[in-house]
Each structure stands twice: as C-alpha cells, then as structure tokens.
Motif scaffolding. Structure first.
Motif, PDB file in Angstrom:
ATOM      1  N   SER A  36      95.294  37.005  51.023  1.00  0.00           N
ATOM      2  CA  SER A  36      94.518  36.257  51.987  1.00  0.00           C
ATOM      3  C   SER A  36      93.905  35.042  51.307  1.00  0.00           C
ATOM      4  O   SER A  36      94.051  34.835  50.108  1.00  0.00           O
ATOM      5  N   LYS A  37      93.196  34.239  52.083  1.00  0.00           N
ATOM      6  CA  LYS A  37      92.571  33.042  51.538  1.00  0.00           C
ATOM      7  C   LYS A  37      91.542  33.449  50.488  1.00  0.00           C
ATOM      8  O   LYS A  37      90.722  34.325  50.723  1.00  0.00           O
ATOM      9  N   PRO A  38      91.568  32.816  49.308  1.00  0.00           N
ATOM     10  CA  PRO A  38      90.614  33.193  48.272  1.00  0.00           C
ATOM     11  C   PRO A  38      89.180  32.875  48.704  1.00  0.00           C
ATOM     12  O   PRO A  38      88.934  31.927  49.444  1.00  0.00           O
ATOM     13  N   GLU A  39      88.288  33.700  48.239  1.00  0.00           N
ATOM     14  CA  GLU A  39      86.880  33.538  48.584  1.00  0.00           C
ATOM     15  C   GLU A  39      86.329  32.279  47.924  1.00  0.00           C
ATOM     16  O   GLU A  39      86.577  32.010  46.754  1.00  0.00           O
ATOM     17  N   GLU A  40      85.583  31.502  48.694  1.00  0.00           N
ATOM     18  CA  GLU A  40      85.012  30.274  48.161  1.00  0.00           C
ATOM     19  C   GLU A  40      83.881  30.620  47.199  1.00  0.00           C
ATOM     20  O   GLU A  40      83.036  31.462  47.492  1.00  0.00           O
ATOM     21  N   ASN A  52      78.981  30.609  37.683  1.00  0.00           N
ATOM     22  CA  ASN A  52      79.734  31.588  38.466  1.00  0.00           C
ATOM     23  C   ASN A  52      79.693  33.000  37.887  1.00  0.00           C
ATOM     24  O   ASN A  52      79.212  33.917  38.531  1.00  0.00           O
ATOM     25  N   ARG A  53      80.201  33.252  36.707  1.00  0.00           N
ATOM     26  CA  ARG A  53      80.302  34.616  36.189  1.00  0.00           C
ATOM     27  C   ARG A  53      79.340  34.900  35.046  1.00  0.00           C
ATOM     28  O   ARG A  53      79.112  36.038  34.719  1.00  0.00           O
ATOM     29  N   THR A  54      78.811  33.873  34.424  1.00  0.00           N
ATOM     30  CA  THR A  54      78.056  34.104  33.201  1.00  0.00           C
ATOM     31  C   THR A  54      76.555  34.093  33.399  1.00  0.00           C
ATOM     32  O   THR A  54      75.824  34.413  32.484  1.00  0.00           O
ATOM     33  N   GLY A  55      76.071  33.692  34.542  1.00  0.00           N
ATOM     34  CA  GLY A  55      74.640  33.679  34.786  1.00  0.00           C
ATOM     35  C   GLY A  55      73.990  32.408  34.273  1.00  0.00           C
ATOM     36  O   GLY A  55      74.658  31.451  33.897  1.00  0.00           O
ATOM     37  N   PRO A  56      72.662  32.355  34.255  1.00  0.00           N
ATOM     38  CA  PRO A  56      71.979  31.145  33.846  1.00  0.00           C
ATOM     39  C   PRO A  56      72.158  30.873  32.358  1.00  0.00           C
ATOM     40  O   PRO A  56      72.184  31.782  31.549  1.00  0.00           O
ATOM     41  N   HIS A  57      72.300  29.623  32.028  1.00  0.00           N
ATOM     42  CA  HIS A  57      72.421  29.189  30.639  1.00  0.00           C
ATOM     43  C   HIS A  57      71.120  28.507  30.262  1.00  0.00           C
ATOM     44  O   HIS A  57      70.876  27.370  30.658  1.00  0.00           O
ATOM     45  N   MET A  58      70.313  29.194  29.518  1.00  0.00           N
ATOM     46  CA  MET A  58      69.003  28.650  29.201  1.00  0.00           C
ATOM     47  C   MET A  58      69.076  27.660  28.036  1.00  0.00           C
ATOM     48  O   MET A  58      68.404  26.659  28.053  1.00  0.00           O
TER      49      MET A  58
END
Length: 66
Positions: A36-40, A52-58
């Motif tokens: 199906s259409k990939p999730e935005e 996106n996957r790594t969280g906040p970069h302080m």
C-alpha cells in the motif's frame, strides 16, 4: 519389492513439491497485494524537534563568550 518402496517415496516427493510450489505462489500473491501507499513521515529538523527514528539531538552545550 522395490516398487513398493519407490511408489510411496515418489508420491510423497510429488506432494511435497506441490505443497511447496503452492505456498510460494500464495506468498508471492500476498506480497503483491499488500504494497500500500507508504506512511508519510513527519520530521522536525528545521524546527529543532526530534528526528524520525533517533529522537532529539541535543549536541554539546552552547559555549558562552568570555
């Protein structure tokens, strides 16, 4: 005597191959229909939020001029 052993082996081999072939076709069909259409994905790099996957970069603390 030899035919009594060969016939069941041949039949079970044929049945095993048929089952394997049926399963492979079924899996292939399922994979074709499940695309199906990939999730935005929302990323917040420009606004200083989490990636996106790594969280906040302080990063390091800002240095104060002396």
């Amino acid at each position: 005597m030899l035919m009594k052993r060969l016939v069941p082996i041949a039949l079970s081999s044929l049945a095993g191959y048929a089952l394997w072939h049926w399963q492979a076709r079924r899996t292939e069909q399922r994979l074709k229909t499940s695309h199906s259409k990939p999730e935005e994905v929302t990323t917040w790099e420009g606004e200083g939020g989490a990636l996106n996957r790594t969280g906040p970069h302080m990063g390091p603390e800002p240095a104060k001029p002396h």
